[in-house]
Write an enzyme that holds these catalytic residues in place. Structure first.
Site, PDB file in Angstrom:
ATOM      1  N   GLU A  85       1.740   2.763  -4.652  1.00 43.30           N
ATOM      2  CA  GLU A  85       2.074   1.802  -5.842  1.00 43.30           C
ATOM      3  C   GLU A  85       1.651   0.584  -5.649  1.00 43.30           C
ATOM      4  OE1 GLU A  85       6.235   0.218  -6.542  1.00 43.30           O
ATOM      5  OE2 GLU A  85       6.005   1.469  -8.202  1.00 43.30           O
TER       6      GLU A  85
ATOM      7  N   TYR B  78      -0.278  -2.803 -13.485  1.00 40.52           N
ATOM      8  CA  TYR B  78       0.737  -1.868 -12.678  1.00 40.52           C
ATOM      9  C   TYR B  78      -0.251  -0.627 -12.228  1.00 40.52           C
ATOM     10  CZ  TYR B  78       3.992   1.562 -11.144  1.00 40.52           C
ATOM     11  OH  TYR B  78       4.751   2.647 -10.382  1.00 40.52           O
TER      12      TYR B  78
END
Ligand code: GDP
Ligand code: MN
Length: 388
Positions: free
Chosen positions: A197, A109
């Site tokens: 993101e 992530y």
């Protein structure tokens, strides 16, 4: 303003941030064409909506043949995709991203966002990518790495080293990762992003770094200097009433579940009015601040937008006449009311400059308006109406 994954990946390519090869398709025939251009399987067919969690909702499918690409595209385009981010009503899918499948070894992530407390740009990373990052943060906070970048200094090699060690990256990908994060930071700053993101950022079996997903959000106040980003706007993804309001420069936000429409001048007064409505036992259907310097035309457009919301059972108008005089405001309300059929009761409360002239205009208009002199009685009145 949000953009789609395929658009975010176009921006990534401009900055040499590695992403799988692919393109967007609005129908199954085009999806098939793209897949044959890719020329190898598996191919991934991904629903393009402004919400995450598509994988779990069935909006991300692997295809092992052209026939499967076609059948997945046919199933996804037109489907109502429900994810934890769309709410129970879901989102209609109009297009898919068709891209080369990847051999995934690890899902990580990575995100960048402004940290309002420190006025830095915050980079968040985790080894536990691919799933809900909120859950990782809540259950295993030690798996979340945070690196603060002072925007006056910019990203430095030590920031990237801290991320690489924290992510436990194999030595052979550290250089590529460092380049990617540095470019991502540049993209973030140059385009006035409020979020970038990548979840998951993957390491492939042949030890390459690849952005498998891409989410971007931009600071609306900076869009005036990014015409190329504004061109990415997709009105299908926005609430139709919000789109209408943005045409007239109104600060309008449609709120789910409320029945009391309200129009107010000044954001602070608007918040107080929403509190008053809730205290009276009802729920506001929207936030609408027509602004201190509103014109009669803006009042008219705001009123029209509230009245076109089918959930609205009653309207409360609360105006403090300062720069916007009460008589100008009353004229706007009356003009709007004459042009459209008002099917719900309207309570008006106003105070301030030219209030007597304003009240006279409302009283002589022949319209059925309820008037209140203070906020509490206005709130009680409209809550009673909405509950009836
Ligand atoms: P999201 O669910 O909306 O966040 O969509 P993502 O783009 O993150 O996709 C969800 C999941 O699908 C990812 O976490 C991967 O596990 C899987 N996925 C996406 N692309 C590929 C691919 O090319 N190959 C494989 N094997 N899995 C993929
Ligand atoms: Mn994702």
């Amino acid at each position: 303003m949000k953009i789609h994954e395929f658009q975010a990946k176009q921006m990534f390519r401009r900055y040499d941030i590695p992403t799988p090869a692919g393109d967007v398709a609005f129908d199954a025939a085009r999806a098939r064409e793209i897949a044959s251009e890719i020329g190898q399987f598996p191919v991934v067919v991904k629903a393009q909506i402004h919400a995450g969690g598509r994988g779990k909702g069935g909006g991300v499918q692997l295809a092992h043949s052209l026939e499967e690409v076609v059948s997945h595209a046919e199933a996804i385009i037109g489907m109502n995709l429900v994810t934890h981010q769309t709410g129970p009503e879901g989102k209609q899918v109009h297009k898919v991203l068709v891209e080369a499948g990847s051999n995934i070894e690890k899902e990580l992530y990575l995100s960048l966002l402004p940290d309002r407390t420190t006025a830095n740009i915050l980079i968040i990373a985790s080894r536990a990518g691919g799933m809900d990052i909120e859950e990782v943060a809540a259950r295993t906070p030690e798996q979340i790495i945070k690196v603060q970048v002072n925007p006056l200094i910019g990203i430095q090699p030590f920031h990237c080293r801290k991320l690489s060690f924290g992510l436990d990256l194999p030595a052979s990908v550290v250089k590529e990762f460092t380049q990617m994060v540095t470019r991502l930071y540049q993209l973030f700053v140059e385009n006035d992003c409020s979020l970038v993101e990548i979840n998951p950022l993957v390491i492939t079996r042949d030890k390459r770094i690849l952005a498998l997903d891409a989410k971007m959000d931009f600071d609306d106040n900076a869009l005036f200097r990014h015409k190329d980003i504004v061109a990415f706007r997709d009105l299908d993804e926005e609430d139709p009433l919000d789109v209408e309001a943005s045409k007239y420069n109104l600060n309008y936000i449609n709120l789910d579940g409320g029945t009391v429409g309200n129009m107010v001048n000044g954001a602070g007064l608007a918040m107080a009015v929403m509190d008053t409505i809730k205290l009276a036992g009802a729920e506001p259907a929207n936030f609408l601040d027509v602004g201190g310097g509103a014109t009669a035309e803006m009042v008219e457009n705001g009123f029209k937008i509230i009245l076109s919301d089918p959930n609205v059972k009653g309207v409360l108008i609360n105006i403090f006449g300062g720069i916007l005089r009460c008589d100008v405001f009353a004229t706007g309300v009356v003009d709007a009311a004459r042009k459209m059929e008002i099917k719900v009761p309207v309570v008006v409360r106003m105070e301030g400059t030219n209030v007597d002239a304003g009240r006279k205009i409302l009283a002589e208009s022949g319209l059925k308006l309820f008037t209140a002199t203070d906020m509490k009685s206005a709130g009680d009145m409209v809550a009673k109406i909405a509950a009836a």
